[in-house]
Design a protein around this motif. Structure first.
Motif, PDB file in Angstrom:
ATOM      1  N   ASN A 169       4.212  41.178 -43.758  1.00 23.49           N
ATOM      2  CA  ASN A 169       3.139  41.280 -44.750  1.00 23.49           C
ATOM      3  C   ASN A 169       1.831  40.731 -44.205  1.00 23.49           C
ATOM      4  O   ASN A 169       0.766  41.312 -44.420  1.00 23.49           O
ATOM      5  CB  ASN A 169       3.516  40.564 -46.045  1.00 23.49           C
ATOM      6  CG  ASN A 169       4.484  41.381 -46.858  1.00 23.49           C
ATOM      7  OD1 ASN A 169       4.283  42.568 -47.069  1.00 23.49           O
ATOM      8  ND2 ASN A 169       5.549  40.761 -47.304  1.00 23.49           N
ATOM      9  N   ARG A 170       1.891  39.623 -43.494  1.00 27.84           N
ATOM     10  CA  ARG A 170       0.673  39.033 -42.918  1.00 27.84           C
ATOM     11  C   ARG A 170       0.080  39.927 -41.828  1.00 27.84           C
ATOM     12  O   ARG A 170      -1.107  39.864 -41.561  1.00 27.84           O
ATOM     13  CB  ARG A 170       0.952  37.632 -42.393  1.00 27.84           C
ATOM     14  CG  ARG A 170       1.103  36.646 -43.545  1.00 27.84           C
ATOM     15  CD  ARG A 170       1.250  35.230 -43.079  1.00 27.84           C
ATOM     16  NE  ARG A 170       1.163  34.353 -44.221  1.00 27.84           N
ATOM     17  CZ  ARG A 170       0.318  33.342 -44.310  1.00 27.84           C
ATOM     18  NH1 ARG A 170      -0.495  33.058 -43.330  1.00 27.84           N
ATOM     19  NH2 ARG A 170       0.300  32.590 -45.386  1.00 27.84           N
ATOM     20  N   GLN A 171       0.901  40.762 -41.224  1.00 28.99           N
ATOM     21  CA  GLN A 171       0.413  41.701 -40.208  1.00 28.99           C
ATOM     22  C   GLN A 171      -0.026  43.036 -40.826  1.00 28.99           C
ATOM     23  O   GLN A 171      -0.389  43.959 -40.111  1.00 28.99           O
ATOM     24  CB  GLN A 171       1.485  41.934 -39.143  1.00 28.99           C
ATOM     25  CG  GLN A 171       1.740  40.704 -38.292  1.00 28.99           C
ATOM     26  CD  GLN A 171       2.852  40.908 -37.285  1.00 28.99           C
ATOM     27  OE1 GLN A 171       3.770  41.707 -37.477  1.00 28.99           O
ATOM     28  NE2 GLN A 171       2.796  40.151 -36.199  1.00 28.99           N
ATOM     29  N   GLY A 172       0.033  43.133 -42.149  1.00 30.12           N
ATOM     30  CA  GLY A 172      -0.453  44.333 -42.826  1.00 30.12           C
ATOM     31  C   GLY A 172       0.566  45.428 -43.024  1.00 30.12           C
ATOM     32  O   GLY A 172       0.217  46.540 -43.408  1.00 30.12           O
ATOM     33  N   LYS A 173       1.844  45.147 -42.776  1.00 32.08           N
ATOM     34  CA  LYS A 173       2.881  46.185 -42.927  1.00 32.08           C
ATOM     35  C   LYS A 173       3.276  46.418 -44.379  1.00 32.08           C
ATOM     36  O   LYS A 173       3.932  47.401 -44.691  1.00 32.08           O
ATOM     37  CB  LYS A 173       4.090  45.833 -42.069  1.00 32.08           C
ATOM     38  CG  LYS A 173       3.747  45.852 -40.594  1.00 32.08           C
ATOM     39  CD  LYS A 173       4.904  45.483 -39.726  1.00 32.08           C
ATOM     40  CE  LYS A 173       4.437  45.458 -38.268  1.00 32.08           C
ATOM     41  NZ  LYS A 173       5.363  44.766 -37.410  1.00 32.08           N
ATOM     42  N   ASN A 174       2.918  45.503 -45.261  1.00 30.40           N
ATOM     43  CA  ASN A 174       3.082  45.641 -46.713  1.00 30.40           C
ATOM     44  C   ASN A 174       4.504  45.986 -47.163  1.00 30.40           C
ATOM     45  O   ASN A 174       4.705  46.924 -47.930  1.00 30.40           O
ATOM     46  CB  ASN A 174       2.078  46.649 -47.271  1.00 30.40           C
ATOM     47  CG  ASN A 174       1.899  46.505 -48.771  1.00 30.40           C
ATOM     48  OD1 ASN A 174       2.264  45.489 -49.360  1.00 30.40           O
ATOM     49  ND2 ASN A 174       1.340  47.517 -49.397  1.00 30.40           N
ATOM     50  N   ARG A 206      -2.359  41.136 -47.178  1.00 37.45           N
ATOM     51  CA  ARG A 206      -1.868  40.320 -46.059  1.00 37.45           C
ATOM     52  C   ARG A 206      -1.486  38.893 -46.458  1.00 37.45           C
ATOM     53  O   ARG A 206      -1.545  37.987 -45.631  1.00 37.45           O
ATOM     54  CB  ARG A 206      -2.860  40.306 -44.903  1.00 37.45           C
ATOM     55  CG  ARG A 206      -3.042  41.674 -44.293  1.00 37.45           C
ATOM     56  CD  ARG A 206      -3.958  41.622 -43.102  1.00 37.45           C
ATOM     57  NE  ARG A 206      -4.118  42.957 -42.565  1.00 37.45           N
ATOM     58  CZ  ARG A 206      -3.986  43.260 -41.296  1.00 37.45           C
ATOM     59  NH1 ARG A 206      -3.715  42.351 -40.415  1.00 37.45           N
ATOM     60  NH2 ARG A 206      -4.150  44.489 -40.894  1.00 37.45           N
TER      61      ARG A 206
END
Length: 161
Positions: free
Chosen positions: A89-94, A23
């Motif tokens: 990315n910070r929300q975890g979607k990578n 994240r």
């Protein structure tokens, strides 16, 4: 060769890409910058939090060879694509998982308030980008591929700050 820096609380001779936190702006990888002052500030921030000694790790990166062999993404400004990538990315979607090398501005203390307002839905992307336009992007490089990192990132030295 490009000289790059990594601020830490220890000497890191053999960086490991998998030790990065999830994240983050550009995903889980080993982060360096070509801006020495930026790495020094980060090392000092970490050392203050941990009550330890700051270190500046210095490397030589064969950037051209790395890019020639990898899947890469380079952001040159705080634009809509950068904003959506950082937020995802910070929300975890990578989204970073699709790349071996990512370079661009950091969502640091100067711009994080704007990004958080956007994430919370309190401002739209156009307003966020208008606010971000006031800031000159700093630079971070995230190395996500261990094999290429071992091949093209060479430890030079470490300095106690």
């Amino acid at each position: 060769m490009l000289t790059v820096y990594h601020g830490a609380t220890e000497e890191i001779c053999s960086p490991i890409c998998a030790f990065g936190r999830p994240r983050l702006d550009f995903g889980k990888g080993f982060y360096v910058t070509d801006l020495k002052e930026q790495a020094v500030r980060w090392a000092q921030t970490l050392a203050d939090k941990r009550g330890s000694q700051p270190f500046l790790n210095i490397y030589h990166l064969n950037r051209e060879a790395f890019l020639a062999e990898c899947r890469y993404k380079i952001f040159t400004s705080y634009d809509a694509e950068w904003l959506e990538f950082i937020v995802a990315n910070r929300q975890g979607k990578n989204l970073a998982a699709a790349y071996d090398y990512i370079e661009g501005g950091i969502a640091n203390d100067r711009v994080i308030d704007t990004i958080n307002l956007y994430i919370q839905g309190l401002i739209d992307s156009q307003t966020a980008l208008q606010q971000l336009a006031f800031y000159k992007p700093n630079n971070q490089i995230c190395l996500l591929n261990q094999e290429l990192t071992d091949k093209y990132l060479c430890f030079y030295e470490s300095e106690r700050i």
